[in-house]
Motif scaffolding. Structure first.
Motif, short mmCIF file in Angstrom:
data_model
loop_
_atom_site.label_atom_id
_atom_site.label_comp_id
_atom_site.label_asym_id
_atom_site.label_seq_id
_atom_site.Cartn_x
_atom_site.Cartn_y
_atom_site.Cartn_z
N ARG A 37 -0.25 12.23 6.49
CA ARG A 37 0.41 11.10 7.14
C ARG A 37 -0.02 10.95 8.60
O ARG A 37 -0.13 9.84 9.12
CB ARG A 37 1.94 11.27 7.06
N MET A 97 -4.94 12.50 9.17
CA MET A 97 -6.08 12.12 8.34
C MET A 97 -7.34 11.98 9.18
O MET A 97 -8.45 12.23 8.70
CB MET A 97 -5.79 10.82 7.58
N ASP A 103 0.84 -1.19 0.00
CA ASP A 103 0.00 0.00 0.00
C ASP A 103 0.88 1.25 0.00
O ASP A 103 2.11 1.15 0.05
CB ASP A 103 -0.96 0.00 1.21
N ARG A 104 0.23 2.38 -0.01
CA ARG A 104 0.96 3.66 -0.04
C ARG A 104 0.99 4.30 1.35
O ARG A 104 1.18 5.52 1.47
CB ARG A 104 0.31 4.61 -1.05
N ASP A 110 -8.12 11.56 3.37
CA ASP A 110 -7.17 12.26 2.51
C ASP A 110 -5.82 11.55 2.61
O ASP A 110 -5.14 11.63 3.64
CB ASP A 110 -7.06 13.72 2.94
N GLU A 111 -5.40 10.92 1.54
CA GLU A 111 -4.18 10.12 1.56
C GLU A 111 -2.91 10.96 1.47
O GLU A 111 -1.80 10.42 1.56
CB GLU A 111 -4.23 9.07 0.45
N THR A 161 -2.95 5.58 5.59
CA THR A 161 -4.22 6.13 5.14
C THR A 161 -4.76 5.35 3.95
O THR A 161 -5.96 5.09 3.86
CB THR A 161 -4.08 7.62 4.80
N ASP A 162 -3.89 4.97 3.04
CA ASP A 162 -4.30 4.14 1.90
C ASP A 162 -4.87 2.81 2.39
O ASP A 162 -5.91 2.35 1.90
CB ASP A 162 -3.10 3.91 0.99
N ASN A 201 -8.35 3.34 3.84
CA ASN A 201 -9.33 3.55 2.78
C ASN A 201 -9.67 2.26 2.06
O ASN A 201 -10.83 2.04 1.67
CB ASN A 201 -8.81 4.58 1.77
#
Length: 254
Positions: A176, A179, A64-65, A172-173, A68-69, A72
């Protein structure tokens, strides 16, 4: 009828804590529970622990990124009426999900609910009790105060109706650290939160956690997040002053 609840746990290399996190969710014995663990391909024993629970949870294991990613991803997969996320080093206290489910069943027009949380250290000992009591006091004031001057919402003790994502989108990705604060302020545009004084969760601070090792960066991003939502020079000044004061306090107690 009790609503269904989806709990999302983002994880990466939290083998030291994740079993307690998972057990705290599954031991709730909530009758309409969906539990989703989203792991970013951990290199420690996190995945082995999560896999050992079989079909008692849904495990998504892929790159993942960032946190937060991962959250989501879980929120988009979730099918529960009520959703939340519980980080892989935090844990629910007994009876939390039943209290949450009963609240939303009894308040069909309520959009979101936030409760209280203990702050604990690496071994689960309660710490920073004055901080918890201070935030608890602020949450008794109007939302413009406790959301504008500072973020007093305890992230793992906060639950909302999944349907709101159709209106507000997702986290909001680009953020950091904050969020969650950004999400609370977006939810606030729809409705103030219902505030419970019940202890729902334990929020863990340890050396490897962002709240433990990167709190100065966190407060800097916190202020930038506030600027997105509040135009008032007074609120902005009070928030900045409050952040500076809290950073100095944290330097002394950490």
């Amino acid at each position: 009828m009790l609503p269904s609840i989806s709990v999302i746990t983002p994880s990466y290399n939290q083998g030291q804590f994740i079993r307690q996190t998972i057990e705290s969710v599954l031991s709730q014995e909530y009758p309409r529970l969906e539990y989703i663990v989203v792991d970013g391909l951990s290199t420690d024993n996190t995945l082995a622990i999560a896999k050992s629970y079989g079909n008692r949870l849904t495990l998504v294991a892929e790159r993942d990124r960032g946190q937060t990613d991962a959250i989501n991803k879980g929120l988009r997969l979730a099918i529960g009426d009520i959703v939340c996320w519980l980080n892989s080093d935090d844990y629910f206290l007994p009876g939390t999900l039943m209290a949450v489910g009963q609240f939303f069943a009894n308040h069909p027009n309520a959009l979101w609910l936030t409760g209280d949380c203990q702050i604990v250290n690496e071994s689960g000992q309660v710490i920073q009790e004055p901080v918890r009591q201070y935030k608890r006091l602020l949450r008794s004031l109007v939302p413009a105060v406790y959301m504008g001057v500072t973020n007093t919402i305890c992230q793992p003790a906060t639950f909302w109706r999944r349907s709101v994502h159709e209106q507000l989108g997702y986290l909001d990705e680009s953020l950091r650290y904050t969020m969650d604060y950004d999400w609370w302020l977006r939810l606030l545009t729809c409705q103030p939160p219902a505030v419970s004084r019940q202890l729902f969760t334990a929020f863990r601070i340890h050396q490897a956690s962002k709240g433990g090792s990167e709190f100065e960066k966190q407060f800097a991003e916190d202020y930038e997040t506030l600027l997105r939502h509040y135009k008032s020079p007074m609120v902005r000044a009070l928030h900045r002053w409050h952040n500076q004061a809290i950073v100095e306090v944290y330097k002394r107690i950490k």
